[in-house]
Scaffold this active site. Structure first.
Site, PDB file in Angstrom:
ATOM      1  N   ASP A   1       6.620   2.773   6.703  1.00 45.96           N
ATOM      2  CA  ASP A   1       6.527   2.191   5.362  1.00 45.96           C
ATOM      3  C   ASP A   1       6.692   3.247   4.267  1.00 45.96           C
ATOM      4  O   ASP A   1       7.457   3.076   3.316  1.00 45.96           O
ATOM      5  CB  ASP A   1       5.182   1.466   5.187  1.00 45.96           C
TER       6      ASP A   1
ATOM      7  N   GLU B   1      -3.591   6.853   4.766  1.00 45.75           N
ATOM      8  CA  GLU B   1      -3.935   5.693   5.609  1.00 45.75           C
ATOM      9  C   GLU B   1      -4.888   6.113   6.729  1.00 45.75           C
ATOM     10  O   GLU B   1      -5.888   5.461   6.981  1.00 45.75           O
ATOM     11  CB  GLU B   1      -2.672   5.076   6.224  1.00 45.75           C
TER      12      GLU B   1
ATOM     13  N   SER C   1       0.834  -1.214   0.000  1.00 46.82           N
ATOM     14  CA  SER C   1       0.000   0.000   0.000  1.00 46.82           C
ATOM     15  C   SER C   1       0.861   1.252   0.000  1.00 46.82           C
ATOM     16  O   SER C   1       0.595   2.207  -0.731  1.00 46.82           O
ATOM     17  CB  SER C   1      -0.899   0.052   1.234  1.00 46.82           C
TER      18      SER C   1
HETATM   19  C1  GLA Z   1       2.623  -1.752   9.533  1.00 46.27           C
HETATM   20  C2  GLA Z   1       2.496  -0.223   9.636  1.00 46.27           C
HETATM   21  C3  GLA Z   1       3.810   0.403  10.087  1.00 46.27           C
HETATM   22  C4  GLA Z   1       4.365  -0.269  11.322  1.00 46.27           C
HETATM   23  C5  GLA Z   1       4.366  -1.786  11.164  1.00 46.27           C
HETATM   24  C6  GLA Z   1       4.761  -2.496  12.430  1.00 46.27           C
HETATM   25  O1  GLA Z   1       3.501  -2.069   8.489  1.00 46.27           O
HETATM   26  O2  GLA Z   1       2.106   0.322   8.404  1.00 46.27           O
HETATM   27  O3  GLA Z   1       3.632   1.788  10.289  1.00 46.27           O
HETATM   28  O4  GLA Z   1       3.645   0.132  12.463  1.00 46.27           O
HETATM   29  O5  GLA Z   1       3.091  -2.276  10.763  1.00 46.27           O
HETATM   30  O6  GLA Z   1       6.071  -2.207  12.760  1.00 46.27           O
END
Ligand code: GLA
Length: 378
Positions: free
Chosen positions: A172, A160, A128
């Site tokens: 991410d 998000e 995403s």
């Molecule tokens: C998902 C979320 C991130 C982070 C991870 C866990 O990927 O998008 O922001 O919190 O989980 O580390």
């Protein structure tokens, strides 16, 4: 054929040559899980798997909509004036970017694109975020604007939170926008900074896909985040980053106490892991990764049976220095640090010993890729 060629071909077959091609990578997090929304530290790297948009302007300048030809999902038309939450589910991240970028005075309509991705979806590799960051990068390039990686990431995170409805951290999108080739990055999620660290030679990163995919993980993610916030409040600190192992021992509720303990110890492991990488101590980095898995499994409780099984298979394989689940958890991928001399034996061992719920493993060994970029159409 890579996503770059496939996206370009989708565009070419329908509309001719694209005017602009952009890419953004998925990521794997080496360590520092569920710490980003606690203002803590993470150590992710970009993967050599991209989401690619091959873009051009509509032939009629009066046409203000966005037309997307996507591999696997077909054609979708997005009207920037519509509520982004009303589009077909797979396009919500794209529609969210279109809606939120318009607030910055950036023209977000009047274009069309072919989209393809090499990032497996729902596998904990940030498909995403790659879509959001690729779309933002494309729209900024169309508008002749350039933003810093953190500003790209913050907009993706708003998508998000405000459109998709999941209160994710910044990891991410930030690594997808800001990664540097050959490096993992120590991310300080309070300072919003990246400290790029080269991955020492002699070890490789193996991404191990359990074949399982998460179901309704958003609710569990939100629950963990709420609990961390309650823990910080009880300890009277701004975020769990400011707590310590001895201060979390004061938390009255035993589940909240274990969740907070994971976050506090994971932050320290992440800083230690970055230091180990800096000094080329791959054995120590691997040990910390395995410790992180145990903490996510036992204290934060976001692992899953497929993830636990593949991590065990990896730890028993030749040349494995450490292994853990990666990303939000419950299903998807794990990551291992492997001695470069025994990668083939390692891979063969995991492929033959892992089997869960009818799934076999898929393994990719890789080195860190670069963050999002604008490519010259060929
Ligand atoms: C998902 C979320 C991130 C982070 C991870 C866990 O990927 O998008 O922001 O919190 O989980 O580390």
């Amino acid at each position: 054929m890579k996503a770059l060629e496939r996206a370009t071909r989708l565009h070419r077959n329908r509309w001719g040559e694209p005017g602009l091609v952009v890419r953004a990578p998925g990521r794997v997090n080496l360590i520092g899980e569920h710490t980003d929304y606690n203002d803590g530290f993470t150590l992710p790297m970009a993967l050599p798997f991209d989401t690619v948009l091959a873009i051009s302007s509509h032939s009629s300048p009066r046409r203000s909509t966005v037309t997307i030809e996507s591999e696997g999902f077909g054609l979708v038309e997005i009207d920037p004036a519509d509520d982004p939450a009303t589009v077909v589910p797979w396009a919500i991240h794209l529609a969210g970017v279109i809606a939120l970028l318009a607030e910055h005075g950036i023209g977000t309509g009047g274009w069309r694109a072919g989209i393809a991705t090499d990032v497996p979806t729902g596998a904990g590799l940030s498909s995403s975020a790659a879509l959001e960051v690729a779309t933002i990068t494309g729209l900024l390039a169309r508008a002749g604007r350039a933003w810093k990686p953190i500003d790209v990431a913050l907009l993706g995170q708003r998508v998000e939170h405000e459109v998709v409805g999941v209160r994710t951290g910044i990891m991410d999108q930030f690594i997808s926008a800001g990664a540097v080739l050959g490096h993992a990055s120590l991310m300080d999620c309070r300072a919003l900074s990246l400290d790029h660290r080269p991955l020492p030679g002699g070890a490789v990163i193996a991404i191990m896909d359990t074949g399982t995919r998460r179901v309704l993980a958003e609710a569990a993610y939100g629950e963990r985040r709420d609990r961390c916030e309650r823990a910080a409040k009880e300890l009277d600190v701004r975020a769990l980053r400011d707590a310590t192992v001895s201060s979390v021992a004061r938390i009255t509720d035993p589940i909240t106490r274990r969740r907070a303990l994971h976050v506090v110890t994971e932050d320290q492991r992440t800083l230690d892991a970055a230091a180990a990488m800096q000094s080329g101590n791959m054995v120590e980095l691997g040990r910390l990764m395995s410790e992180s898995h145990a903490s996510l499994r036992d204290d934060f409780e976001v692992s899953g049976p497929g993830l636990d099984q593949i991590v065990e298979a990896a730890l028993a394989a030749p040349g494995c220095l450490g292994a853990r689940m990666t990303g939000g958890g419950f299903a998807g991928c794990a990551v291992a640090l492997v001695d470069a001399r025994t990668v083939d034996e390692f891979t063969a061992h995991v492929l033959s010993s892992y089997q869960f719920d009818g799934h076999r493993a898929q393994i990719w060994t890789c080195t860190p890729a670069a963050g999002a970029s604008v490519l010259t159409p060929s």
